[in-house]
Design a protein around this motif. Structure first.
Motif, PDB file in Angstrom:
ATOM      1  N   MET A  18       0.820  -1.195   0.000  1.00 55.98           N
ATOM      2  CA  MET A  18       0.000   0.000   0.000  1.00 55.98           C
ATOM      3  C   MET A  18       0.864   1.259   0.000  1.00 55.98           C
ATOM      4  O   MET A  18       0.669   2.148  -0.798  1.00 55.98           O
ATOM      5  CB  MET A  18      -0.934   0.000   1.211  1.00 55.98           C
ATOM      6  CG  MET A  18      -1.776   1.253   1.287  1.00 55.98           C
ATOM      7  SD  MET A  18      -3.023   1.203   2.551  1.00 55.98           S
ATOM      8  CE  MET A  18      -2.194   2.081   3.843  1.00 55.98           C
ATOM      9  N   PHE A  19       1.819   1.310   0.912  1.00 56.69           N
ATOM     10  CA  PHE A  19       2.663   2.500   0.998  1.00 56.69           C
ATOM     11  C   PHE A  19       3.548   2.638  -0.238  1.00 56.69           C
ATOM     12  O   PHE A  19       3.824   3.739  -0.685  1.00 56.69           O
ATOM     13  CB  PHE A  19       3.551   2.467   2.246  1.00 56.69           C
ATOM     14  CG  PHE A  19       2.779   2.301   3.523  1.00 56.69           C
ATOM     15  CD1 PHE A  19       1.824   3.230   3.891  1.00 56.69           C
ATOM     16  CD2 PHE A  19       2.993   1.217   4.341  1.00 56.69           C
ATOM     17  CE1 PHE A  19       1.108   3.089   5.057  1.00 56.69           C
ATOM     18  CE2 PHE A  19       2.284   1.068   5.512  1.00 56.69           C
ATOM     19  CZ  PHE A  19       1.341   1.998   5.868  1.00 56.69           C
ATOM     20  N   ARG A  20       3.966   1.508  -0.770  1.00 53.74           N
ATOM     21  CA  ARG A  20       4.856   1.537  -1.931  1.00 53.74           C
ATOM     22  C   ARG A  20       4.183   2.205  -3.120  1.00 53.74           C
ATOM     23  O   ARG A  20       4.795   3.022  -3.804  1.00 53.74           O
ATOM     24  CB  ARG A  20       5.290   0.120  -2.297  1.00 53.74           C
ATOM     25  CG  ARG A  20       6.317   0.098  -3.411  1.00 53.74           C
ATOM     26  CD  ARG A  20       6.826  -1.282  -3.716  1.00 53.74           C
ATOM     27  NE  ARG A  20       7.389  -1.880  -2.519  1.00 53.74           N
ATOM     28  CZ  ARG A  20       7.362  -3.186  -2.262  1.00 53.74           C
ATOM     29  NH1 ARG A  20       6.795  -4.010  -3.105  1.00 53.74           N
ATOM     30  NH2 ARG A  20       7.901  -3.654  -1.167  1.00 53.74           N
ATOM     31  N   SER A  21       2.934   1.885  -3.353  1.00 50.71           N
ATOM     32  CA  SER A  21       2.201   2.477  -4.474  1.00 50.71           C
ATOM     33  C   SER A  21       2.048   3.985  -4.300  1.00 50.71           C
ATOM     34  O   SER A  21       2.290   4.758  -5.236  1.00 50.71           O
ATOM     35  CB  SER A  21       0.828   1.819  -4.594  1.00 50.71           C
ATOM     36  OG  SER A  21       0.087   2.417  -5.611  1.00 50.71           O
ATOM     37  N   GLU A  76       2.893  17.220   1.415  1.00 51.89           N
ATOM     38  CA  GLU A  76       1.805  16.687   2.244  1.00 51.89           C
ATOM     39  C   GLU A  76       1.663  15.176   2.066  1.00 51.89           C
ATOM     40  O   GLU A  76       1.409  14.453   3.028  1.00 51.89           O
ATOM     41  CB  GLU A  76       0.486  17.395   1.925  1.00 51.89           C
ATOM     42  CG  GLU A  76       0.453  18.840   2.367  1.00 51.89           C
ATOM     43  CD  GLU A  76       0.664  19.002   3.858  1.00 51.89           C
ATOM     44  OE1 GLU A  76       0.091  18.236   4.657  1.00 51.89           O
ATOM     45  OE2 GLU A  76       1.421  19.929   4.244  1.00 51.89           O
ATOM     46  N   ILE A  77       1.810  14.700   0.847  1.00 47.59           N
ATOM     47  CA  ILE A  77       1.750  13.261   0.588  1.00 47.59           C
ATOM     48  C   ILE A  77       2.883  12.556   1.332  1.00 47.59           C
ATOM     49  O   ILE A  77       2.688  11.499   1.938  1.00 47.59           O
ATOM     50  CB  ILE A  77       1.810  12.958  -0.921  1.00 47.59           C
ATOM     51  CG1 ILE A  77       0.541  13.453  -1.607  1.00 47.59           C
ATOM     52  CG2 ILE A  77       2.013  11.461  -1.171  1.00 47.59           C
ATOM     53  CD1 ILE A  77       0.610  13.417  -3.127  1.00 47.59           C
ATOM     54  N   ARG A  96       3.237   9.272   8.389  1.00 46.33           N
ATOM     55  CA  ARG A  96       2.256   9.041   9.446  1.00 46.33           C
ATOM     56  C   ARG A  96       1.611   7.664   9.323  1.00 46.33           C
ATOM     57  O   ARG A  96       1.430   6.960  10.325  1.00 46.33           O
ATOM     58  CB  ARG A  96       1.171  10.113   9.422  1.00 46.33           C
ATOM     59  CG  ARG A  96       1.620  11.403  10.070  1.00 46.33           C
ATOM     60  CD  ARG A  96       0.466  12.397  10.172  1.00 46.33           C
ATOM     61  NE  ARG A  96       0.844  13.515   9.325  1.00 46.33           N
ATOM     62  CZ  ARG A  96       0.061  14.170   8.503  1.00 46.33           C
ATOM     63  NH1 ARG A  96      -1.205  13.859   8.399  1.00 46.33           N
ATOM     64  NH2 ARG A  96       0.506  15.160   7.769  1.00 46.33           N
ATOM     65  N   LEU A  97       1.294   7.267   8.102  1.00 41.60           N
ATOM     66  CA  LEU A  97       0.693   5.950   7.894  1.00 41.60           C
ATOM     67  C   LEU A  97       1.657   4.835   8.287  1.00 41.60           C
ATOM     68  O   LEU A  97       1.247   3.837   8.884  1.00 41.60           O
ATOM     69  CB  LEU A  97       0.279   5.790   6.433  1.00 41.60           C
ATOM     70  CG  LEU A  97      -0.929   6.607   5.983  1.00 41.60           C
ATOM     71  CD1 LEU A  97      -1.096   6.506   4.479  1.00 41.60           C
ATOM     72  CD2 LEU A  97      -2.177   6.152   6.703  1.00 41.60           C
ATOM     73  N   LYS A  98       2.917   5.014   7.979  1.00 45.00           N
ATOM     74  CA  LYS A  98       3.920   4.012   8.368  1.00 45.00           C
ATOM     75  C   LYS A  98       4.031   3.926   9.879  1.00 45.00           C
ATOM     76  O   LYS A  98       4.156   2.835  10.436  1.00 45.00           O
ATOM     77  CB  LYS A  98       5.273   4.335   7.741  1.00 45.00           C
ATOM     78  CG  LYS A  98       5.327   4.034   6.262  1.00 45.00           C
ATOM     79  CD  LYS A  98       6.678   4.357   5.677  1.00 45.00           C
ATOM     80  CE  LYS A  98       6.737   4.040   4.192  1.00 45.00           C
ATOM     81  NZ  LYS A  98       8.051   4.367   3.606  1.00 45.00           N
ATOM     82  N   ASP A  99       3.985   5.061  10.566  1.00 47.58           N
ATOM     83  CA  ASP A  99       4.032   5.067  12.030  1.00 47.58           C
ATOM     84  C   ASP A  99       2.821   4.339  12.619  1.00 47.58           C
ATOM     85  O   ASP A  99       2.961   3.533  13.540  1.00 47.58           O
ATOM     86  CB  ASP A  99       4.081   6.498  12.573  1.00 47.58           C
ATOM     87  CG  ASP A  99       5.436   7.157  12.411  1.00 47.58           C
ATOM     88  OD1 ASP A  99       6.429   6.443  12.142  1.00 47.58           O
ATOM     89  OD2 ASP A  99       5.508   8.397  12.555  1.00 47.58           O
ATOM     90  N   VAL A 100       1.643   4.637  12.105  1.00 53.55           N
ATOM     91  CA  VAL A 100       0.429   3.989  12.593  1.00 53.55           C
ATOM     92  C   VAL A 100       0.496   2.490  12.331  1.00 53.55           C
ATOM     93  O   VAL A 100       0.177   1.683  13.207  1.00 53.55           O
ATOM     94  CB  VAL A 100      -0.833   4.613  11.938  1.00 53.55           C
ATOM     95  CG1 VAL A 100      -2.070   3.775  12.209  1.00 53.55           C
ATOM     96  CG2 VAL A 100      -1.023   6.032  12.423  1.00 53.55           C
ATOM     97  N   ASP A 101       0.924   2.114  11.154  1.00 53.29           N
ATOM     98  CA  ASP A 101       1.053   0.707  10.800  1.00 53.29           C
ATOM     99  C   ASP A 101       2.023   0.002  11.743  1.00 53.29           C
ATOM    100  O   ASP A 101       1.756  -1.112  12.213  1.00 53.29           O
ATOM    101  CB  ASP A 101       1.509   0.570   9.346  1.00 53.29           C
ATOM    102  CG  ASP A 101       1.465  -0.856   8.856  1.00 53.29           C
ATOM    103  OD1 ASP A 101       0.398  -1.491   8.962  1.00 53.29           O
ATOM    104  OD2 ASP A 101       2.512  -1.337   8.361  1.00 53.29           O
TER     105      ASP A 101
END
Length: 52
Positions: free
Chosen positions: A1-4, A34-35, A41-46
């Motif tokens: 997901m993050f890679r894309s 911002e992206i 942030r998404l990586k931290d939450v994950d």
């Protein structure tokens, strides 16, 4: 997901750096930043979710 998402961010940054869309360069550069923040942030939450 993050890679894309990161690939799309990289594509955007590459095109901005190559001079595409000069009339909206500042806005696109801001969007790219911002992206990048969102991805971090998404990586931290994950990471937190995987810990628990």
């Amino acid at each position: 997901m993050f890679r894309s998402l990161d690939n799309e961010r990289s594509w955007l940054l590459k095109n901005i750096d190559n001079g595409k869309w000069p009339e909206i360069r500042k806005e696109l550069a801001s969007l790219e930043r911002e992206i990048s923040k969102l991805i971090l942030r998404l990586k931290d939450v994950d990471s937190e979710i995987k810990k628990n």
